[in-house]
Design a protein around this motif. Structure first.
Motif, PDB file in Angstrom:
ATOM      1  N   VAL A  48       0.823  -1.215   0.000  1.00 38.61           N
ATOM      2  CA  VAL A  48       0.000   0.000   0.000  1.00 38.61           C
ATOM      3  C   VAL A  48       0.856   1.264   0.000  1.00 38.61           C
ATOM      4  CG1 VAL A  48      -1.953  -1.136   1.119  1.00 38.61           C
ATOM      5  CG2 VAL A  48      -0.271   0.062   2.535  1.00 38.61           C
ATOM      6  N   GLY A  49       2.168   1.099  -0.167  1.00 38.97           N
ATOM      7  CA  GLY A  49       3.054   2.259  -0.250  1.00 38.97           C
ATOM      8  C   GLY A  49       3.495   2.822   1.086  1.00 38.97           C
ATOM      9  N   ASN A  50       3.323   2.058   2.166  1.00 40.95           N
ATOM     10  CA  ASN A  50       3.780   2.503   3.493  1.00 40.95           C
ATOM     11  C   ASN A  50       5.198   2.003   3.750  1.00 40.95           C
ATOM     12  OD1 ASN A  50       1.216   3.490   4.040  1.00 40.95           O
ATOM     13  ND2 ASN A  50       0.612   1.736   5.309  1.00 40.95           N
ATOM     14  N   PRO A  51       5.933   2.645   4.672  1.00 41.58           N
ATOM     15  CA  PRO A  51       7.144   2.014   5.197  1.00 41.58           C
ATOM     16  C   PRO A  51       6.774   0.672   5.854  1.00 41.58           C
ATOM     17  CG  PRO A  51       7.027   4.314   5.868  1.00 41.58           C
ATOM     18  CD  PRO A  51       5.706   3.982   5.241  1.00 41.58           C
ATOM     19  N   PRO A  52       7.727  -0.272   5.936  1.00 44.60           N
ATOM     20  CA  PRO A  52       7.374  -1.650   6.321  1.00 44.60           C
ATOM     21  C   PRO A  52       6.824  -1.825   7.733  1.00 44.60           C
ATOM     22  CG  PRO A  52       9.762  -1.386   6.039  1.00 44.60           C
ATOM     23  CD  PRO A  52       9.132  -0.144   5.528  1.00 44.60           C
ATOM     24  N   ASP A  53       7.109  -0.880   8.652  1.00 42.32           N
ATOM     25  CA  ASP A  53       6.696  -1.118  10.035  1.00 42.32           C
ATOM     26  C   ASP A  53       5.578  -0.188  10.507  1.00 42.32           C
ATOM     27  OD1 ASP A  53       8.252   1.084   9.910  1.00 42.32           O
ATOM     28  OD2 ASP A  53       9.594   0.556  11.564  1.00 42.32           O
ATOM     29  N   VAL A  54       4.815   0.347   9.562  1.00 49.31           N
ATOM     30  CA  VAL A  54       3.653   1.172   9.925  1.00 49.31           C
ATOM     31  C   VAL A  54       2.606   0.261  10.596  1.00 49.31           C
ATOM     32  CG1 VAL A  54       1.680   2.354   8.845  1.00 49.31           C
ATOM     33  CG2 VAL A  54       4.011   2.961   8.199  1.00 49.31           C
ATOM     34  N   PRO A  55       1.916   0.740  11.642  1.00 51.51           N
ATOM     35  CA  PRO A  55       0.924  -0.109  12.319  1.00 51.51           C
ATOM     36  C   PRO A  55      -0.155  -0.639  11.373  1.00 51.51           C
ATOM     37  CG  PRO A  55       1.377   1.849  13.601  1.00 51.51           C
ATOM     38  CD  PRO A  55       2.088   2.032  12.302  1.00 51.51           C
ATOM     39  N   GLY A  64     -13.398 -10.877   9.614  1.00 52.49           N
ATOM     40  CA  GLY A  64     -14.794 -10.465   9.707  1.00 52.49           C
ATOM     41  C   GLY A  64     -15.129  -9.330   8.758  1.00 52.49           C
ATOM     42  N   ILE A  65     -16.103  -8.515   9.166  1.00 54.50           N
ATOM     43  CA  ILE A  65     -16.675  -7.506   8.266  1.00 54.50           C
ATOM     44  C   ILE A  65     -16.351  -6.094   8.757  1.00 54.50           C
ATOM     45  CG2 ILE A  65     -18.824  -6.636   7.246  1.00 54.50           C
ATOM     46  CD1 ILE A  65     -19.962  -9.481   7.649  1.00 54.50           C
ATOM     47  N   TRP A  66     -15.882  -5.261   7.825  1.00 55.48           N
ATOM     48  CA  TRP A  66     -15.423  -3.912   8.135  1.00 55.48           C
ATOM     49  C   TRP A  66     -15.990  -2.966   7.084  1.00 55.48           C
ATOM     50  CZ3 TRP A  66     -11.966  -3.420  12.316  1.00 55.48           C
ATOM     51  CH2 TRP A  66     -11.597  -4.661  12.888  1.00 55.48           C
ATOM     52  N   ARG A  67     -16.022  -1.675   7.397  1.00 55.08           N
ATOM     53  CA  ARG A  67     -16.483  -0.709   6.405  1.00 55.08           C
ATOM     54  C   ARG A  67     -15.613   0.540   6.464  1.00 55.08           C
ATOM     55  NH1 ARG A  67     -20.596   3.151   5.933  1.00 55.08           N
ATOM     56  NH2 ARG A  67     -21.475   2.681   7.971  1.00 55.08           N
ATOM     57  N   LEU A  68     -15.268   1.012   5.277  1.00 58.88           N
ATOM     58  CA  LEU A  68     -14.466   2.230   5.182  1.00 58.88           C
ATOM     59  C   LEU A  68     -15.425   3.417   5.139  1.00 58.88           C
ATOM     60  CD1 LEU A  68     -11.543   3.268   4.776  1.00 58.88           C
ATOM     61  CD2 LEU A  68     -11.952   3.117   2.311  1.00 58.88           C
ATOM     62  N   ALA A  69     -15.102   4.480   5.883  1.00 57.24           N
ATOM     63  CA  ALA A  69     -15.975   5.655   5.902  1.00 57.24           C
ATOM     64  C   ALA A  69     -15.143   6.917   5.823  1.00 57.24           C
ATOM     65  CB  ALA A  69     -16.826   5.667   7.176  1.00 57.24           C
ATOM     66  N   GLY A  70     -15.504   7.813   4.912  1.00 57.08           N
ATOM     67  CA  GLY A  70     -14.894   9.145   4.893  1.00 57.08           C
ATOM     68  C   GLY A  70     -13.816   9.339   3.849  1.00 57.08           C
ATOM     69  N   ALA A  71     -13.408   8.274   3.167  1.00 51.06           N
ATOM     70  CA  ALA A  71     -12.356   8.419   2.148  1.00 51.06           C
ATOM     71  C   ALA A  71     -12.249   7.123   1.350  1.00 51.06           C
ATOM     72  CB  ALA A  71     -11.013   8.726   2.796  1.00 51.06           C
ATOM     73  N   ASP A  72     -11.580   7.198   0.214  1.00 51.20           N
ATOM     74  CA  ASP A  72     -11.146   5.988  -0.487  1.00 51.20           C
ATOM     75  C   ASP A  72      -9.772   5.634   0.071  1.00 51.20           C
ATOM     76  OD1 ASP A  72     -13.360   6.466  -2.020  1.00 51.20           O
ATOM     77  OD2 ASP A  72     -12.248   7.115  -3.810  1.00 51.20           O
ATOM     78  N   CYS A  73      -9.432   4.355   0.040  1.00 49.91           N
ATOM     79  CA  CYS A  73      -8.114   3.988   0.585  1.00 49.91           C
ATOM     80  C   CYS A  73      -7.603   2.707  -0.049  1.00 49.91           C
ATOM     81  CB  CYS A  73      -8.199   3.808   2.101  1.00 49.91           C
ATOM     82  SG  CYS A  73      -6.594   3.635   2.898  1.00 49.91           S
ATOM     83  N   ARG A  74      -6.307   2.716  -0.358  1.00 52.09           N
ATOM     84  CA  ARG A  74      -5.672   1.485  -0.836  1.00 52.09           C
ATOM     85  C   ARG A  74      -5.381   0.590   0.365  1.00 52.09           C
ATOM     86  NH1 ARG A  74      -1.072   1.056  -5.480  1.00 52.09           N
ATOM     87  NH2 ARG A  74      -2.916   1.367  -6.768  1.00 52.09           N
ATOM     88  N   ILE A  75      -5.676  -0.696   0.201  1.00 52.29           N
ATOM     89  CA  ILE A  75      -5.455  -1.657   1.288  1.00 52.29           C
ATOM     90  C   ILE A  75      -4.724  -2.878   0.743  1.00 52.29           C
ATOM     91  CG2 ILE A  75      -7.574  -0.980   2.509  1.00 52.29           C
ATOM     92  CD1 ILE A  75      -8.565  -3.907   1.437  1.00 52.29           C
ATOM     93  N   ALA A  76      -4.225  -3.712   1.634  1.00 50.48           N
ATOM     94  CA  ALA A  76      -3.678  -5.014   1.235  1.00 50.48           C
ATOM     95  C   ALA A  76      -3.799  -5.977   2.407  1.00 50.48           C
ATOM     96  CB  ALA A  76      -2.210  -4.885   0.818  1.00 50.48           C
ATOM     97  N   VAL A  77      -4.102  -7.242   2.074  1.00 53.10           N
ATOM     98  CA  VAL A  77      -4.180  -8.292   3.087  1.00 53.10           C
ATOM     99  C   VAL A  77      -3.105  -9.329   2.770  1.00 53.10           C
ATOM    100  CG1 VAL A  77      -5.594 -10.157   4.026  1.00 53.10           C
ATOM    101  CG2 VAL A  77      -6.629  -7.930   3.547  1.00 53.10           C
ATOM    102  N   THR A  78      -2.307  -9.649   3.785  1.00 54.19           N
ATOM    103  CA  THR A  78      -1.236 -10.641   3.606  1.00 54.19           C
ATOM    104  C   THR A  78      -1.252 -11.619   4.780  1.00 54.19           C
ATOM    105  OG1 THR A  78       0.364  -9.354   4.838  1.00 54.19           O
ATOM    106  CG2 THR A  78       0.257  -8.931   2.471  1.00 54.19           C
ATOM    107  N   GLY A  79      -0.299 -12.525   4.777  1.00 53.50           N
ATOM    108  CA  GLY A  79      -0.164 -13.513   5.850  1.00 53.50           C
ATOM    109  C   GLY A  79      -0.524 -14.895   5.346  1.00 53.50           C
TER     110      GLY A  79
END
Lengths: 318, 266
Positions: A48-55, A64-79
């Motif tokens: 997502v373009g962050n430094p590697p140790d950003v929280p 589970g289920i989440w919702r983004l509110a107030g902006a668009d945002c790039r995300i990534a899921v790993t593991g």
């Protein structure tokens, strides 16, 4: 602060905010905590373009289920190969994706991992405690109120971004197989020579009893040569302590010094992420390595993480 | 002797060869000064931790003392095990008398018994003492902060008089409040967070060993010396009010510089 938030609609238990952990406070009784799988956390951030140790958000098995509110945002899921959906789209793991304002994100289970990581471009806007955002549940430190996230929580986002460029991907890491490498001690002298032989020669299994504090193993009994009560002393993640039931427990990221049971050996740092991602029932063996070999493996691990940005693949045509 | 020859697992040391330098995985090592809970062993742990902090050895990530050993966490990319051993041996060679290190001293006010020291009467009965005699013994001793552990800033204290040694409660309590002044076995402590415990609660102090909102979140440091001072409910209420206003409840009587106090040893 942007006002943008990630809302917990139906989160699973064990979702916490983690980064690379808290250093320098162990002498005051504060655990380091931090991501169970550093490499996966780093990969999510890089996508997502962050430094590697950003929280990031760490979850166990599914988020589970989440919702983004107030902006668009790039995300990534790993593991692991967690099944992720947003709207009608399938979001492949180890890929970045863009969530639109108001969009619902569902993160389901994986069969190849335990701990997953959700990184958000720009990171999370919570105050650091003692230099870190890592949540340590027992101390109530870090993250959101020092606790697991629950339905109704709103996680403030620091600087959500929707980059103009194409999405990015990383090949899932090829996790090492074979025995977990250990350095003997610090209390190998509390065990009979036969027990050391058993420990290094026989197979153990991960029990279903595991959490961020420790992983319990089942297998042949490891007998103490001079009792199982030691004068409590320092521990680090990877220490394998053997209490009176003669079954080993590997201490993990949330462990706190001191530990009161003899520690037969310590899993090397290069193999801790792999152990963390092993599921209940996994057969495990241990192999003794020299300190020099353990530290060489650590150097290779650090180099491998430094090379992650160069391995990012740009997904054209998306 | 080359550095590589120094790396011995625990079983290669003789029982009485101290100090021992034992690897704890690839990023930590334990310097052991003995195999017992004893003031003279612990004093060596504190002395080495202070000397190491003052020496600013590069590559040391952090240190954590316990009863009989110092855990030294290091980054092997910045300092080799051999170089670390050389540095530690050098510091041990230079160390003065560890039993006479300057220590910060605290007088910790305690409201004993009543509604806040709910185990005082039963502990006294089991020890064959009156509650007043137990308080007198507890408040007459000088305690050393052996280490902080089990919860942030929770001081584990050595120095409990032998007449007060009592096994822990058969039924642990579900939760005891922060500030509880407790004892069990041969140990004494002051609770830093509300937590379950089988220790005997003798009283409560208005001081908080850990307060994340405070400029210095941790009140005590390893090696500090503590005495408990019995107070009445009026003084307790006055000191509680100070704490609620965000003012210091107690200060130590001397403040030698502690290089590790900001959390960074290097």
């Amino acid at each position: 602060m942007t006002g943008a938030q990630l809302l917990a609609i139906e989160p699973t238990p064990f979702v916490t905010v983690q980064d690379s952990g808290r250093r320098g406070w162990m002498r005051f009784g504060v655990s380091r905590a931090g991501a169970m799988d550093f490499a996966a956390m780093a990969a999510a951030n890089i996508l997502v373009g962050n430094p590697p140790d950003v929280p990031v958000l760490e979850f166990a098995h599914a988020a589970g289920i989440w919702r983004l509110a107030g902006a668009d945002c790039r995300i990534a899921v790993t593991g692991g190969t967690f099944g992720c959906r947003a709207g009608g789209r399938l979001l492949p793991p180890w890929h970045s994706a863009t969530l639109g304002d108001g969009e619902v994100l569902q993160i389901g289970g994986a069969t190849d991992a335990v701990w997953g990581y959700l990184a958000l471009a720009g990171g999370i806007a919570l105050p650091r405690q003692l230099g870190s955002l890592s949540t340590h549940l027992r101390s109530g430190i870090g993250g959101l109120g020092g606790r697991m996230l629950r339905a109704g929580d709103a996680l403030p986002l620091a600087a959500p971004r929707r980059p103009a460029g194409p999405d990015l991907a990383l090949a899932p890491p090829i996790r090492r197989t074979g025995p977990l490498r250990v350095v003997l001690g610090p209390q190998d002298d509390y065990f009979t020579p036969e027990s050391i032989e058993t420990f290094l020669g026989r197979e153990f299994r991960l029990s279903p009893q595991f959490d961020r504090l420790g992983y319990r193993l089942t297998g042949p009994e490891l007998h103490h040569a001079k009792g199982f009560n030691i004068v409590s002393d320092g521990v680090v993640p990877g220490c394998i302590q053997v209490p009176g039931d003669c079954q080993p427990i590997v201490l993990m990221r949330d462990c706190q010094p001191p530990g009161g049971y003899p520690k037969i050996a310590t899993v090397i740092t290069a193999d801790l992420g792999r152990l963390a991602q092993s599921r209940a029932g996994t057969p495990l063996r241990f192999r003794q390595v020299s300190l020099a070999e353990a530290q060489l493996a650590r150097r290779r691990m650090v180099e491998g993480m430094a090379e992650l940005p160069g391995r990012v693949m740009v997904l054209l045509g998306k | 002797m080359t550095p590589a020859d120094d790396i011995l697992p625990a079983h290669a040391y003789g029982a009485s060869r101290y100090p021992r330098f034992i690897p704890v995985g690839d990023v930590a090592l334990s310097v052991e000064f003995g195999d017992a809970i004893a003031a003279e062993i612990h004093a060596q742990v504190v002395a080495l931790e202070r000397a190491l902090a003052a020496a600013e050895v590069p590559g040391i990530v952090e240190t954590a003392p316990s009863y009989r050993s110092l855990l030294v966490c290091y980054e092997p990319a910045e300092i080799s095990f051999g170089a670390l051993l050389d540095a530690l041996r050098g510091l041990l060679g230079e160390a003065g008398d560890p039993l006479h290190l300057p220590a910060r001293r605290w007088s910790v006010p305690v409201l004993y018994g009543g509604g806040v020291g709910f185990d005082l009467d039963e502990a006294a009965r089991r020890l064959g003492l009156t509650p007043e005699a137990l308080i007198a013994q507890h408040a007459s001793a000088e305690y050393t902060v052996y280490f902080l552990a089990f919860a942030p800033g929770l001081p584990n204290l050595g120095g409990l008089p032998p007449a007060l040694h009592l096994p822990r409660r058969l039924q642990p309590r579900r939760q005891i409040p922060a500030g509880s002044v407790v004892m069990a076995g041969g140990q004494a402590a002051v609770m830093s967070l509300p937590m379950p415990s089988g220790w005997h609660v003798l009283g409560q102090t208005p001081a908080r060993p850990y307060d994340p909102a405070r400029a210095e979140p941790f009140l005590f440091r390893p090696g500090d010396v503590i005495r408990f001072r019995p107070i009445g409910s009026d003084e307790f209420a006055r000191l509680e009010a100070r704490r609620v206003r965000g003012e210091a409840v107690i200060v130590p009587d001397a403040l030698p510089p502690d290089p590790g106090a900001d959390g960074a040893v290097t």
